[in-house]
Design an enzyme around this catalytic site. Structure first.
Site, short mmCIF file in Angstrom:
data_model
loop_
_atom_site.label_atom_id
_atom_site.label_comp_id
_atom_site.label_asym_id
_atom_site.label_seq_id
_atom_site.Cartn_x
_atom_site.Cartn_y
_atom_site.Cartn_z
N ASP A 37 0.82 -1.23 0.00
CA ASP A 37 0.00 0.00 0.00
C ASP A 37 0.85 1.27 0.00
O ASP A 37 0.33 2.38 0.06
CB ASP A 37 -0.96 0.01 1.20
CG ASP A 37 -0.23 0.01 2.54
OD1 ASP A 37 1.03 -0.03 2.53
OD2 ASP A 37 -0.90 0.03 3.58
N ARG A 95 13.97 25.15 1.47
CA ARG A 95 13.92 26.45 0.78
C ARG A 95 12.77 27.33 1.25
O ARG A 95 12.71 28.49 0.90
CB ARG A 95 13.83 26.23 -0.74
CG ARG A 95 15.17 25.88 -1.34
CD ARG A 95 15.10 25.72 -2.84
NE ARG A 95 14.68 24.38 -3.22
CZ ARG A 95 14.56 23.97 -4.48
NH1 ARG A 95 14.82 24.79 -5.46
NH2 ARG A 95 14.18 22.75 -4.75
N GLN A 96 11.84 26.77 2.02
CA GLN A 96 10.71 27.60 2.50
C GLN A 96 10.95 27.87 3.99
O GLN A 96 10.39 27.21 4.87
CB GLN A 96 9.38 26.85 2.29
CG GLN A 96 8.15 27.61 2.73
CD GLN A 96 7.52 28.48 1.64
OE1 GLN A 96 7.59 28.15 0.47
NE2 GLN A 96 6.94 29.59 2.02
N HIS A 129 20.10 25.84 2.11
CA HIS A 129 19.78 26.95 1.22
C HIS A 129 19.85 28.28 1.96
O HIS A 129 20.30 29.29 1.41
CB HIS A 129 18.40 26.74 0.60
CG HIS A 129 18.12 27.73 -0.48
ND1 HIS A 129 18.92 27.86 -1.59
CD2 HIS A 129 17.16 28.65 -0.61
CE1 HIS A 129 18.46 28.82 -2.36
NE2 HIS A 129 17.39 29.32 -1.78
N LYS A 190 20.02 37.71 -10.80
CA LYS A 190 18.91 36.87 -11.28
C LYS A 190 17.60 37.32 -10.64
O LYS A 190 17.55 37.62 -9.46
CB LYS A 190 19.20 35.42 -10.89
CG LYS A 190 18.16 34.43 -11.31
CD LYS A 190 18.55 33.01 -10.88
CE LYS A 190 18.04 32.70 -9.51
NZ LYS A 190 18.37 31.35 -9.06
C1 R5P Z 1 18.17 29.64 -5.79
O1 R5P Z 1 18.32 30.63 -5.12
C2 R5P Z 1 19.17 28.53 -5.84
O2 R5P Z 1 20.41 28.93 -5.37
C3 R5P Z 1 19.30 27.98 -7.23
O3 R5P Z 1 19.84 28.99 -8.05
C4 R5P Z 1 17.98 27.55 -7.74
O4 R5P Z 1 17.37 26.65 -6.86
C5 R5P Z 1 18.13 26.90 -9.09
O5 R5P Z 1 16.87 26.62 -9.59
P1 R5P Z 1 16.67 26.29 -11.11
O6 R5P Z 1 17.66 25.23 -11.48
O7 R5P Z 1 15.25 25.81 -11.19
O8 R5P Z 1 16.87 27.55 -11.89
#
Ligand code: R5P
Length: 300
Positions: A37, A95-96, A129, A190
């Site tokens: 299951d 990440r959250q 992160h 970015k």
């Molecule tokens: C974001 O701040 C991380 O350092 C990475 O740059 C990010 O997780 C990369 O994500 P993706 O490969 O989807 O662009």
């Protein structure tokens, strides 16, 4: 009687074996399976020491690997282990760490609470992160750096590299590697437009000590991109494009955690990467750099 000191969860067995080898410790046999299951079964098979270290990343499938980790921690405690050190090289949900939008759950905090409340006595991860995730723990915690073994790899595959952070958040990694290799580094800017869409621009910076340089410096050089995570690959694909446009002789790509969603590897090579190498914090086709020594050195 053999006393077992290291347990490798099903997501990190090979890495756990390497850590045990580095330390001269014994790896505990573990039976993990799924019932028809879908529920997880875990059985620790062996005499345990008073102090045991679990190595288990909680990447995809995140929920299953997390549940297995929680089962392991609490089972070790039930079996009388006094000190359980928990090594989670890649922390899923890490990440959250903030409530970015009203009503969101702070999943990193919930995961930290689950690990601690299951009985972990110490938490160790690699390039979280956000380092602030450690604040969610009341037990001792460490956030180790994979940059030394990554720098070693870069030294093997390039002669005169320049290290590139594909966003400002990765600049610290680029600086750390540039210092180890005594070379230059720079970064890009970015903006994330969506989960799988990013816009990257060149960050024009120049510092007096020459350690950080403008993008012109990549012309004719072996550029090496470093990031903590590659997920969709969008960040890296954009960075490769900018480096190629600015005359880089070659572009190598390195990351700590190869999350690698869907065709990320293909996209990165198709964009012109000479090679892609990641650590074994997560299992993948490109996990050729081991963090076993980084972990072992901390456990020592
Ligand atoms: C974001 O701040 C991380 O350092 C990475 O740059 C990010 O997780 C990369 O994500 P993706 O490969 O989807 O662009």
């Amino acid at each position: 009687m053999v006393i077992f000191l290291i347990i490798g969860g099903s997501a990190s067995q090979k890495l756990a074996a390497k850590v045990a080898k580095e330390l001269g410790d014994v790896l505990c046999p573990l039976e993990t399976k799924k019932f028809p299951d879908g529920e997880r079964y875990v059985r620790v098979k062996g005499e345990l020491d008073k102090e045991v270290t679990i190595v288990q990343s909680t990447g995809f499938p995140q929920d299953e690997n997390l549940v297995e980790l929680l089962f392991l921690i609490q089972t070790l405690k039930d079996l009388g282990v006094e000190k359980v050190k928990v090594v989670v090289p890649y922390l899923g949900y890490g990440r959250q760490e903030l409530r970015f939008k009203e009503g969101e759950c702070i999943s990193a905090q919930i995961v930290a609470n689950l690990i601690e409340n299951s009985g972990a006595d110490e938490f160790i991860s690699i390039n979280l992160h956000e380092d602030s995730v450690r604040d969610f723990f009341n037990i001792p915690s460490a956030n180790l750096s994979a940059m030394p073994p990554i720098a070693e790899y870069i030294a093997e595959v390039t002669e005169d590299p320049i290290i590139i952070a594909p966003d400002k958040g990765a600049l610290g990694f680029a600086e750390e590697i540039a210092e180890i290799l005594d070379c230059k580094c720079t970064y890009m800017t970015k903006v994330r437009l969506g989960p799988d869409k990013v816009e990257t621009t060149i960050a024009e910076i120049e510092s007096d000590d020459g350690s950080k340089v403008s993008i012109d410096a990549v012309n004719g050089k072996e550029a090496v991109i470093i990031d903590d995570i590659i997920a969709t690959g969008g960040t890296i694909v954009n960075a490769i494009g900018i480096l190629k446009e600015n005359g880089a002789k070659s572009v190598n790509v390195c990351c700590v955690h190869p999350v690698l969603v869907n065709d990320a590897v293909l996209k990165i090579y198709a964009a012109g990467a000479k090679d892609l190498a990641a650590t074994d914090s997560l299992k993948s086709d490109v996990s050729s750099i081991t963090v076993a020594k980084v972990i072992a050195d901390d456990l020592r």
